[in-house]
Design a protein around this motif. Sequence first.
Motif, mmCIF file in Angstrom:
data_model
loop_
_atom_site.group_PDB
_atom_site.id
_atom_site.type_symbol
_atom_site.label_atom_id
_atom_site.label_comp_id
_atom_site.label_asym_id
_atom_site.label_seq_id
_atom_site.Cartn_x
_atom_site.Cartn_y
_atom_site.Cartn_z
ATOM 1 N N ARG A 61 2.789 0.155 0.834
ATOM 2 C CA ARG A 61 3.678 -0.254 -0.254
ATOM 3 C C ARG A 61 2.905 -0.021 -1.242
ATOM 4 N NH1 ARG A 61 6.513 -2.457 4.299
ATOM 5 N NH2 ARG A 61 5.165 -4.070 3.731
ATOM 6 N N THR A 63 4.213 -1.296 -5.582
ATOM 7 C CA THR A 63 5.448 -0.772 -6.821
ATOM 8 C C THR A 63 5.286 0.256 -8.176
ATOM 9 O OG1 THR A 63 4.158 -2.529 -7.821
ATOM 10 C CG2 THR A 63 5.721 -3.304 -5.945
ATOM 11 N N ARG A 64 4.203 1.278 -8.084
ATOM 12 C CA ARG A 64 3.780 2.024 -9.162
ATOM 13 C C ARG A 64 2.410 3.113 -8.977
ATOM 14 N NH1 ARG A 64 -0.550 0.538 -12.130
ATOM 15 N NH2 ARG A 64 -0.814 -1.119 -12.274
ATOM 16 N N VAL A 99 0.816 -5.028 -6.942
ATOM 17 C CA VAL A 99 1.735 -3.698 -6.789
ATOM 18 C C VAL A 99 1.340 -3.370 -5.692
ATOM 19 C CG1 VAL A 99 0.243 -3.860 -9.773
ATOM 20 C CG2 VAL A 99 -1.066 -3.196 -6.673
ATOM 21 N N GLY A 100 1.242 -4.304 -4.444
ATOM 22 C CA GLY A 100 1.945 -3.716 -4.096
ATOM 23 C C GLY A 100 0.761 -4.821 -2.147
ATOM 24 N N SER A 190 5.901 6.065 -2.497
ATOM 25 C CA SER A 190 5.884 4.263 -3.116
ATOM 26 C C SER A 190 5.547 3.677 -1.617
ATOM 27 C CB SER A 190 7.568 3.819 -3.926
ATOM 28 O OG SER A 190 8.052 4.727 -2.959
ATOM 29 N N GLU A 191 5.631 4.116 -0.055
ATOM 30 C CA GLU A 191 5.824 3.206 1.021
ATOM 31 C C GLU A 191 5.215 5.235 2.150
ATOM 32 O OE1 GLU A 191 8.992 1.786 4.459
ATOM 33 O OE2 GLU A 191 8.360 0.728 2.153
ATOM 34 N N SER A 236 9.318 7.799 -5.260
ATOM 35 C CA SER A 236 9.799 7.155 -5.810
ATOM 36 C C SER A 236 9.836 7.299 -7.312
ATOM 37 C CB SER A 236 9.866 5.438 -5.483
ATOM 38 O OG SER A 236 10.060 5.065 -4.539
#
Length: 246
Positions: A61, A63-64, A99-100, A190-191, A236
Amino acid sequence: MVDLLTREYEVNYSHIDNRGIAKPSFLWNIMQDAATVHAEALHIGPLDLRIVWVLSRMKARLTRPLLPYERLRCETWCPGIKGASWYRSFSFFVDNKPVGDAQSMWVTLDPETRRIVRPGAFPEAEQYLHTSRGELFAPLPKLSCDNVRLHHVHEVRYSDLDVNNHVNNVRAVELISDALDLYKQPGFVSELQVNYTAETACGESLSLLTGTADSARYIRGEADGKTRFEALATLSPLPDPKEGLV
């Protein structure tokens, strides 16, 4: 014993796609490297155990999106063992900001028979457990999709292969990205979960099938009617350049 391995990686332009962000395969590439380095530090590498390490499932994952020349800190550790699987976790940071993260499951194969060798067969597995950190995550689930269509067929060649002489797990993510048509997508991945179910050899024709499952994008790689890998991707929206990255 090295219970936590930390390595830093730079996102350079060989990792960047046509939209100016890191390809999903970049993350898989650094996780493969960090996991290998950590396994060797724990003396459970291929030469130590005389086996072949194979990634069976991975879920990551972000987040950006990641940008050119950012330096990504990757931390990896072993949360434990369950059944035939060796579990491994990752966390990612840029400028000390998270960030992930990712979770993965690996198996060890006999290099001659290609059959799974369970962790209990190795005394070194006890060392692995002694380095465990945090809680053991739930097994990554199976993936499925009832309604798929053919996206394209890929002929496996030299550039797809790894040291085990089959399609590398990172290369599989690049093929998955092709099937997602990321070059024209308005969002970033994003995932992403990838389940590797069988090896694919040079010369085989790999059919990439796509569909939708629970609002996520599903991809399956098949050869000779047999599933070789499956993936589930969530896209995303890209951040507004005026707002910057959070």
